[in-house]
Design a protein around this motif. Structure first.
Motif, mmCIF file in Angstrom:
data_model
loop_
_atom_site.group_PDB
_atom_site.id
_atom_site.type_symbol
_atom_site.label_atom_id
_atom_site.label_comp_id
_atom_site.label_asym_id
_atom_site.label_seq_id
_atom_site.Cartn_x
_atom_site.Cartn_y
_atom_site.Cartn_z
ATOM 1 N N PRO A 50 0.818 -1.231 0.000
ATOM 2 C CA PRO A 50 0.000 0.000 0.000
ATOM 3 C C PRO A 50 0.844 1.270 0.000
ATOM 4 N N TRP A 51 2.136 1.169 0.358
ATOM 5 C CA TRP A 51 2.974 2.366 0.406
ATOM 6 C C TRP A 51 3.449 2.769 -0.991
ATOM 7 N N THR A 52 3.686 1.778 -1.847
ATOM 8 C CA THR A 52 4.152 2.081 -3.205
ATOM 9 C C THR A 52 3.084 1.843 -4.258
ATOM 10 N N LEU A 53 1.936 1.319 -3.826
ATOM 11 C CA LEU A 53 0.828 0.995 -4.732
ATOM 12 C C LEU A 53 1.296 0.071 -5.862
ATOM 13 N N THR A 54 1.875 -1.052 -5.461
ATOM 14 C CA THR A 54 2.337 -2.057 -6.421
ATOM 15 C C THR A 54 1.836 -3.431 -6.023
ATOM 16 N N LYS A 75 3.853 -4.531 -10.401
ATOM 17 C CA LYS A 75 2.944 -3.788 -11.269
ATOM 18 C C LYS A 75 2.279 -2.649 -10.512
ATOM 19 N N LYS A 76 2.291 -1.467 -11.073
ATOM 20 C CA LYS A 76 1.656 -0.321 -10.450
ATOM 21 C C LYS A 76 0.133 -0.443 -10.525
ATOM 22 N N ILE A 77 -0.528 -0.023 -9.464
ATOM 23 C CA ILE A 77 -1.989 -0.061 -9.404
ATOM 24 C C ILE A 77 -2.490 1.256 -8.818
ATOM 25 N N GLN A 81 -7.726 0.312 -6.555
ATOM 26 C CA GLN A 81 -7.427 -1.102 -6.800
ATOM 27 C C GLN A 81 -6.719 -1.716 -5.602
ATOM 28 N N CYS A 82 -5.817 -0.966 -5.021
ATOM 29 C CA CYS A 82 -5.091 -1.454 -3.843
ATOM 30 C C CYS A 82 -6.050 -1.747 -2.694
ATOM 31 N N ALA A 83 -6.967 -0.823 -2.434
ATOM 32 C CA ALA A 83 -7.939 -1.027 -1.358
ATOM 33 C C ALA A 83 -8.808 -2.246 -1.633
#
Length: 282
Positions: A50-54, A75-77, A81-83
């Motif tokens: 969750p810190w880098t959203l990957t 992969k970036k999100i 999407q992360c939540a």
């Protein structure tokens, strides 16, 4: 002497109902730095960072500096999407605390309510049933509020006038205080879903709704209203029994991280039970 006026509130906990100022009802107030340094929440999820959203490369936790370095290279999100991924993992991990019995489905429903309910109170008929069963099946004469009320009514009813005297009202709260309020912290609650959904409770009201006395017997209707908070506070996550599990780490971050801030909510349940007794019963 006068008869007790009904309905009559017999008992209220010191903690009040609907206390949205409680520490476990806070949300969206902590930064990434606070969560990672002060609370030690560096590694949160096997699925995402969750810190880098990957997205992560694998389901395994990093075991070396190299793996930790790779963690930020997935992969970036988007934050949404992360939540969503964290909530899916949150639900999946809940099954380790809830894998048998009629209430095992409740925790996943409550997690989804946190995700979509925007802090509105949660009610479910299964919670009411669990509370009712707990009160009725508690046969400990030392702890059961139901049995202690049964004894208190028998002792203080004016049997000749067939009413409960108003001046003896305080004897029933005293009887309740000698017992143990309904909670879900028994051994079986660690696995049947009730320990993870409710466990302890925040506030309880007990009301005597009606009392009928005739031929040296009585029938009382008693209503329990119980409330819990579906939220974690700082004291919770600092305890090893919570922080060691990804389940609680994800929960805390989804609730308190300023970039998520999903709102905790009040869990409401109630039970209406009958208490019957007689003047000469032992």
């Amino acid at each position: 002497m006068n008869a007790l006026q009904l309905p009559c509130t017999l008992f209220r906990t010191q903690k009040r109902m609907d206390d949205y100022s409680a520490s476990d009802m806070r949300c969206g107030e902590l930064t990434e730095t606070q969560l990672r340094t002060y609370y030690g929440l560096e590694y949160i999820s096997d699925q995402v960072d969750p810190w880098t959203l990957t997205r992560r490369f694998s389901m395994d936790r990093p075991q070396s500096m190299f793996c930790c370095h790779l963690r930020g290279q997935g992969k970036k999100i988007t934050r949404q999407q992360c939540a969503a991924i964290l909530f899916d993992e949150f639900r999946f991990l809940s099954r380790q605390f809830s894998f048998y019995g009629p209430y095992r489905h409740l925790i996943e429903k409550m997690i989804t309510h946190m995700q979509t309910g925007n802090g509105t109170p949660f009610r479910d008929i299964a919670l009411n049933r669990a509370l009712t069963e707990q009160i009725i099946r508690d046969n400990s004469k030392e702890n059961s509020t139901r049995l202690l009320l049964e004894e208190g009514l028998k002792k203080y009813i004016d049997w000749d006038r067939e009413y409960y005297p108003a001046h003896q009202k305080n004897e029933l709260p005293k009887a309740i205080l000698e017992g143990r309020l309904p909670k879900f912290n028994r051994f079986q609650d660690n696995f049947n879903g009730m320990g993870i959904t409710i466990h302890d409770t925040s506030a309880t009201d007990i009301t005597l709704r009606s009392l009928q006395i005739h031929n040296e017997r009585y029938r009382a209707v008693v209503h329990y209203r119980v409330q819990d908070h579906f939220g974690l506070d700082s004291d919770d996550i600092r305890k090893t029994k919570f922080s060691q599990f990804h389940f609680f780490r994800i929960w805390f971050v989804l609730q308190h991280y300023i970039q998520f801030g999903f709102r905790p909510f009040m869990t409401n349940m109630e039970a209406t039970i009958e208490i019957n007794g007689g003047r000469s019963e032992s």
